[in-house]
Design a protein around this motif. Sequence first.
Motif, PDB file in Angstrom:
ATOM      1  N   ILE A  18      -6.410   9.774  -2.885  1.00 24.61           N
ATOM      2  CA  ILE A  18      -4.967   9.714  -2.637  1.00 24.61           C
ATOM      3  C   ILE A  18      -4.670   9.919  -1.154  1.00 24.61           C
ATOM      4  O   ILE A  18      -3.881   9.179  -0.550  1.00 24.61           O
ATOM      5  N   ILE A  19      -5.298  10.913  -0.545  1.00 26.44           N
ATOM      6  CA  ILE A  19      -5.068  11.207   0.867  1.00 26.44           C
ATOM      7  C   ILE A  19      -5.547  10.059   1.742  1.00 26.44           C
ATOM      8  O   ILE A  19      -4.850   9.639   2.685  1.00 26.44           O
ATOM      9  N   ARG A  20      -6.717   9.518   1.450  1.00 24.43           N
ATOM     10  CA  ARG A  20      -7.263   8.426   2.278  1.00 24.43           C
ATOM     11  C   ARG A  20      -6.391   7.178   2.199  1.00 24.43           C
ATOM     12  O   ARG A  20      -6.100   6.547   3.226  1.00 24.43           O
ATOM     13  N   ILE A  21      -5.961   6.813   0.989  1.00 23.53           N
ATOM     14  CA  ILE A  21      -5.125   5.613   0.839  1.00 23.53           C
ATOM     15  C   ILE A  21      -3.767   5.814   1.509  1.00 23.53           C
ATOM     16  O   ILE A  21      -3.229   4.896   2.145  1.00 23.53           O
ATOM     17  N   SER A  22      -3.212   7.009   1.374  1.00 24.55           N
ATOM     18  CA  SER A  22      -1.901   7.265   1.979  1.00 24.55           C
ATOM     19  C   SER A  22      -1.966   7.167   3.500  1.00 24.55           C
ATOM     20  O   SER A  22      -1.042   6.637   4.136  1.00 24.55           O
ATOM     21  N   LYS A  23      -3.049   7.656   4.104  1.00 19.73           N
ATOM     22  CA  LYS A  23      -3.209   7.543   5.556  1.00 19.73           C
ATOM     23  C   LYS A  23      -3.349   6.088   5.978  1.00 19.73           C
ATOM     24  O   LYS A  23      -2.811   5.659   7.007  1.00 19.73           O
TER      25      LYS A  23
END
Length: 272
Positions: A18-23
Amino acid sequence: MNDVKRVLFEQIKNFGTIIRISKYEERATYQSHYLGLVWQFLNPAIQIGIYYLVFGIGVNRGRLMEGTPYIIWMLIGIIAWFFINNSLLGGSNSIYSKVGMVSKMKFPVSILPTVNIASNFVSYRAMMGVLMASMFIFKVYPTIYWLQYLYYFICMMAFLFAFGILNSTITVLVRDYHIMLQSVLRLLFYLSGAIWNFQTLIQGEEHRWFIRVLELNPIYYIIEGFRDSFLSKAWFFEKGTQTIFFWSIITLIMIVGSHLHMKFRARFVDFI
């Protein structure tokens, strides 16, 4: 309840994803702009300036709101509103707009509304920094009431996640739903208490029932909760009826949304 547990487990298990895709989403959105990610702060700041000129100076004429400068009172509400509005709209379209990713990559699509929330959080965090600085300038200092900000923040995230699962699923099944949601949110902006104080705006005992109805709005509950915290007005447990109603709505939406999501997600690509 098994559907709810599964959806929640997928968020925890795939938190790193989730964090990687959001960045990646943040960089991709603004990569062709000269100011880049600065627009995540600049765009809401411009809108806040316009609303303050119209409602703070034009309508309210610079008067205090509940003993607080209107700009501070408004900032607390409108910053939360921007985050909620963008997350609801983006979350609603999160699965439909990622049809290519859904069809080619194997990961639980239930994380896509959460990815959208995480992407919007960057702008929310920057605007909260502006709010903190503004409160310091206007001598609104921390009190013990500020501790309950964490509670209302959890309320906001639970609200966005529950509606994100429901809205994103319905949007795939009924494309017109996203357009309807945009219209509903435009109306809710004026009924959420972000720029209006209904307690002083609506006078007379014969209209008190209308205020009671407005107070049942989950967004109103969240925004007023933030004001109760930062302006040291009340504790959340003093709003027993509103609190019970809020969590009842969130629980119901989460159950319905998770059930629909798990029922149809194997055929999302076919619907799209």
